[in-house]
Design a protein around this motif. Sequence first.
Motif, mmCIF file in Angstrom:
data_model
loop_
_atom_site.group_PDB
_atom_site.id
_atom_site.type_symbol
_atom_site.label_atom_id
_atom_site.label_comp_id
_atom_site.label_asym_id
_atom_site.label_seq_id
_atom_site.Cartn_x
_atom_site.Cartn_y
_atom_site.Cartn_z
ATOM 1 N N LYS A 65 -5.108 10.695 -6.111
ATOM 2 C CA LYS A 65 -5.236 11.919 -5.293
ATOM 3 C C LYS A 65 -5.936 11.909 -4.296
ATOM 4 C CE LYS A 65 -3.123 15.143 -8.848
ATOM 5 N NZ LYS A 65 -3.423 16.473 -9.229
ATOM 6 N N TYR A 66 -6.467 10.578 -3.750
ATOM 7 C CA TYR A 66 -7.321 10.279 -2.713
ATOM 8 C C TYR A 66 -6.721 11.090 -1.392
ATOM 9 C CZ TYR A 66 -10.039 8.012 0.989
ATOM 10 O OH TYR A 66 -10.727 7.830 2.004
ATOM 11 N N SER A 67 -5.842 10.968 -0.970
ATOM 12 C CA SER A 67 -5.175 11.591 0.330
ATOM 13 C C SER A 67 -4.962 12.960 0.324
ATOM 14 C CB SER A 67 -3.854 10.748 0.443
ATOM 15 O OG SER A 67 -3.956 9.379 0.889
ATOM 16 N N ASN A 68 -4.712 13.297 -1.107
ATOM 17 C CA ASN A 68 -4.664 14.977 -1.163
ATOM 18 C C ASN A 68 -5.894 15.666 -0.886
ATOM 19 O OD1 ASN A 68 -2.934 13.696 -2.891
ATOM 20 N ND2 ASN A 68 -1.853 15.666 -3.186
ATOM 21 N N ILE A 69 -7.144 15.120 -1.530
ATOM 22 C CA ILE A 69 -8.423 15.624 -1.495
ATOM 23 C C ILE A 69 -9.117 15.366 -0.188
ATOM 24 C CG2 ILE A 69 -10.734 15.288 -2.456
ATOM 25 C CD1 ILE A 69 -9.587 14.168 -5.212
ATOM 26 N N ILE A 70 -9.070 14.191 0.753
ATOM 27 C CA ILE A 70 -9.278 14.167 1.805
ATOM 28 C C ILE A 70 -8.705 15.109 2.868
ATOM 29 C CG2 ILE A 70 -9.441 12.795 3.988
ATOM 30 C CD1 ILE A 70 -11.504 11.846 1.595
ATOM 31 N N GLU A 71 -7.394 15.265 2.793
ATOM 32 C CA GLU A 71 -6.744 16.272 3.473
ATOM 33 C C GLU A 71 -7.090 17.796 3.144
ATOM 34 O OE1 GLU A 71 -2.140 16.080 4.604
ATOM 35 O OE2 GLU A 71 -2.296 17.619 3.116
ATOM 36 N N ASP A 72 -7.346 17.972 1.917
ATOM 37 C CA ASP A 72 -7.636 19.099 1.736
ATOM 38 C C ASP A 72 -9.265 19.709 2.182
ATOM 39 O OD1 ASP A 72 -7.570 21.725 0.042
ATOM 40 O OD2 ASP A 72 -9.285 20.914 -1.150
ATOM 41 N N ILE A 73 -10.043 18.466 2.102
ATOM 42 C CA ILE A 73 -11.347 18.656 2.703
ATOM 43 C C ILE A 73 -11.061 18.945 4.167
ATOM 44 C CG2 ILE A 73 -13.595 17.507 3.378
ATOM 45 C CD1 ILE A 73 -13.308 16.306 0.467
ATOM 46 N N VAL A 74 -10.369 18.113 4.653
ATOM 47 C CA VAL A 74 -10.105 18.351 6.426
ATOM 48 C C VAL A 74 -9.733 19.626 6.628
ATOM 49 C CG1 VAL A 74 -8.877 17.578 8.396
ATOM 50 C CG2 VAL A 74 -9.798 15.789 6.965
ATOM 51 N N ILE A 75 -8.583 20.174 5.948
ATOM 52 C CA ILE A 75 -8.085 21.465 6.441
ATOM 53 C C ILE A 75 -9.174 22.552 5.963
ATOM 54 C CG2 ILE A 75 -6.311 23.173 5.453
ATOM 55 C CD1 ILE A 75 -4.722 20.895 4.442
ATOM 56 N N ASP A 94 -3.904 8.076 6.286
ATOM 57 C CA ASP A 94 -3.376 6.915 5.951
ATOM 58 C C ASP A 94 -4.301 5.777 6.145
ATOM 59 O OD1 ASP A 94 -1.164 8.687 5.290
ATOM 60 O OD2 ASP A 94 0.140 7.320 6.407
ATOM 61 N N VAL A 95 -5.099 5.819 7.189
ATOM 62 C CA VAL A 95 -5.709 4.602 7.583
ATOM 63 C C VAL A 95 -7.022 4.428 6.511
ATOM 64 C CG1 VAL A 95 -7.160 3.523 9.091
ATOM 65 C CG2 VAL A 95 -5.007 4.479 9.780
ATOM 66 N N LEU A 96 -7.527 5.862 6.124
ATOM 67 C CA LEU A 96 -8.595 5.724 5.343
ATOM 68 C C LEU A 96 -8.024 5.314 3.752
ATOM 69 C CD1 LEU A 96 -10.143 9.216 6.323
ATOM 70 C CD2 LEU A 96 -11.075 6.902 6.678
ATOM 71 N N ALA A 97 -7.012 5.531 3.486
ATOM 72 C CA ALA A 97 -6.240 5.325 2.137
ATOM 73 C C ALA A 97 -6.211 3.862 2.371
ATOM 74 C CB ALA A 97 -5.143 6.056 1.878
ATOM 75 N N PHE A 98 -5.652 3.173 3.286
ATOM 76 C CA PHE A 98 -5.437 1.956 3.389
ATOM 77 C C PHE A 98 -6.763 0.751 3.226
ATOM 78 C CE2 PHE A 98 -4.149 -1.804 6.290
ATOM 79 C CZ PHE A 98 -3.420 -2.381 5.109
ATOM 80 N N GLN A 99 -7.894 1.635 3.990
ATOM 81 C CA GLN A 99 -9.236 0.965 3.519
ATOM 82 C C GLN A 99 -9.328 0.892 2.190
ATOM 83 O OE1 GLN A 99 -12.456 3.174 4.966
ATOM 84 N NE2 GLN A 99 -13.938 1.241 4.926
ATOM 85 N N GLN A 100 -9.431 2.035 1.536
ATOM 86 C CA GLN A 100 -9.502 1.936 -0.093
ATOM 87 C C GLN A 100 -8.611 0.934 -0.875
ATOM 88 O OE1 GLN A 100 -11.637 4.161 -1.998
ATOM 89 N NE2 GLN A 100 -12.506 4.584 0.030
ATOM 90 N N TYR A 101 -7.476 0.875 -0.555
ATOM 91 C CA TYR A 101 -6.548 -0.148 -1.034
ATOM 92 C C TYR A 101 -6.921 -1.731 -0.773
ATOM 93 C CZ TYR A 101 -2.227 -2.730 -2.222
ATOM 94 O OH TYR A 101 -1.294 -3.720 -2.599
ATOM 95 N N PHE A 124 0.754 -1.139 -0.036
ATOM 96 C CA PHE A 124 -0.073 -0.006 -0.023
ATOM 97 C C PHE A 124 0.872 1.143 -0.178
ATOM 98 C CE2 PHE A 124 -1.304 3.161 3.345
ATOM 99 C CZ PHE A 124 -2.227 3.874 2.668
ATOM 100 N N TYR A 125 1.801 1.307 0.774
ATOM 101 C CA TYR A 125 2.545 2.557 1.098
ATOM 102 C C TYR A 125 3.357 2.561 -0.197
ATOM 103 C CZ TYR A 125 1.347 4.028 5.671
ATOM 104 O OH TYR A 125 0.795 4.410 6.604
ATOM 105 N N ASN A 126 3.985 1.653 -0.850
ATOM 106 C CA ASN A 126 4.443 1.599 -2.357
ATOM 107 C C ASN A 126 3.734 2.481 -3.299
ATOM 108 O OD1 ASN A 126 7.334 0.356 -2.255
ATOM 109 N ND2 ASN A 126 6.500 -1.726 -1.936
ATOM 110 N N THR A 127 2.436 2.265 -3.212
ATOM 111 C CA THR A 127 1.573 2.856 -4.247
ATOM 112 C C THR A 127 1.623 4.311 -3.991
ATOM 113 O OG1 THR A 127 -0.482 2.571 -3.035
ATOM 114 C CG2 THR A 127 0.312 0.884 -4.625
ATOM 115 N N MET A 128 1.790 4.735 -2.500
ATOM 116 C CA MET A 128 1.348 6.140 -1.964
ATOM 117 C C MET A 128 2.756 6.837 -2.203
ATOM 118 S SD MET A 128 -1.471 6.302 -0.543
ATOM 119 C CE MET A 128 -1.401 7.549 0.919
#
Length: 398
Positions: free
Chosen positions: A168-178, A152-159, A96-100
């Motif tokens: 850009k899943y993590s980018n978008i989730i982080e942007d929404i959170v911010i 990271d945990v949310l992205a891991f679920q997707q994986y 998973f982290y290899n893909t990130m």
Amino acid sequence: MINPSVPGWIDKFLAEQNQHPNSFPLNEEDFYIRTRITGFIFGHIVGFDAAMPIETEERLPQEISKIGMLNTLFQMYRLVKQDNDHTDFVKETVAFYNTMIPRGFNPLKKALESSSFSSKLEKIIHDRVQTNEDLFSKNFSHVITNALLFIDVLAFQQYLQKGSVPEKYSNIIEDIVISIVSLSLKSKTGVSPHDDLLAKLFESSVRYNKFSNTNISSISDLDLSYLSNQLEKYYVIDLAGISLWSDVKVENEERYFLFKLGELLQINDLKVLDSINFINTFIVTNKSEIPYFNFSNPVKHFYDQTTESVAILINRNKSRLLKEISESKELMQLIAKSTRKDLDKDEKKKIKKQLLDICKTIPSLTIFLLPGGGLLLPILIKFIPTLLPSSFNENMDD
């Protein structure tokens, strides 16, 4: 005791947990409730959702973050797979982290070439729990934790569910959170003394975006259509809630913000109320220990934090340290003398040199050999007399 500061801790952690049965998370909501209780969601871990109890005392903050990160990823694996296969979990997490990690920019390239999957994951987790602050800023900061690790945990679920992470899943989730955190801080009816530190907490935690005040003026302008599952929705509700919390509670005006956010996310009012109540209880219970709800002089904060860390390291290596000191007669005599009167300049130099020599023989104490490590020696010396037998200190005589 598991020590995440040395290699091999992941295998030991998983082997110990395998000896005790632990119920699988029933669904996303059950997983989230269990995770939220640990404090991982808020960036302040007070416990672990683990079969075998794990103490947080006598651990460095980074060690607690590492265990929390690993365990939460493992619980997500157990939720999706309904399986306890530790070997597969470690392989899947590394994959998973290899893909990130973006191609062409791979700071973990050497780490990912390690011989075992467990050692790769240890290096990855060590990197992930770091904040984006430089070393100097971290040392003098009230905020030393990465508060957005749950992304990271949310992205891991997707994986795990799809075999890949949406672009850009993590980018978008982080942007929404911010955006939500920034808007919630702007919408507060009064200024809370911890607002600046809370903003700094998120600013030091972002990985994919730049933290800044959002240009969105109203909660109705938020585009939340990307949030597709309950975990994502619960997460942003809780982070908005902790942003809105003031010295005593979430005020009525701020409650309106949260209920409106819940409406946009299609979360019923009872869930929003549960979030408000949980956050209030969590903060009131743990406020004295949560860095971003406390204020002190930065230098005092650095000294207190360093003193605690050094005390933990000394206590862990107590037997070895006392053995090494007892074998140096001159050092013993100088320490004994220091308990009765001040040492002269030459004697202090001798103590410094001999203690540094001892630290070379104990891997965990190599912190004292790093540049600037000499500044920590007074803290080390401060604790040594309390570790030695009472007969060593003549001031303790009746």
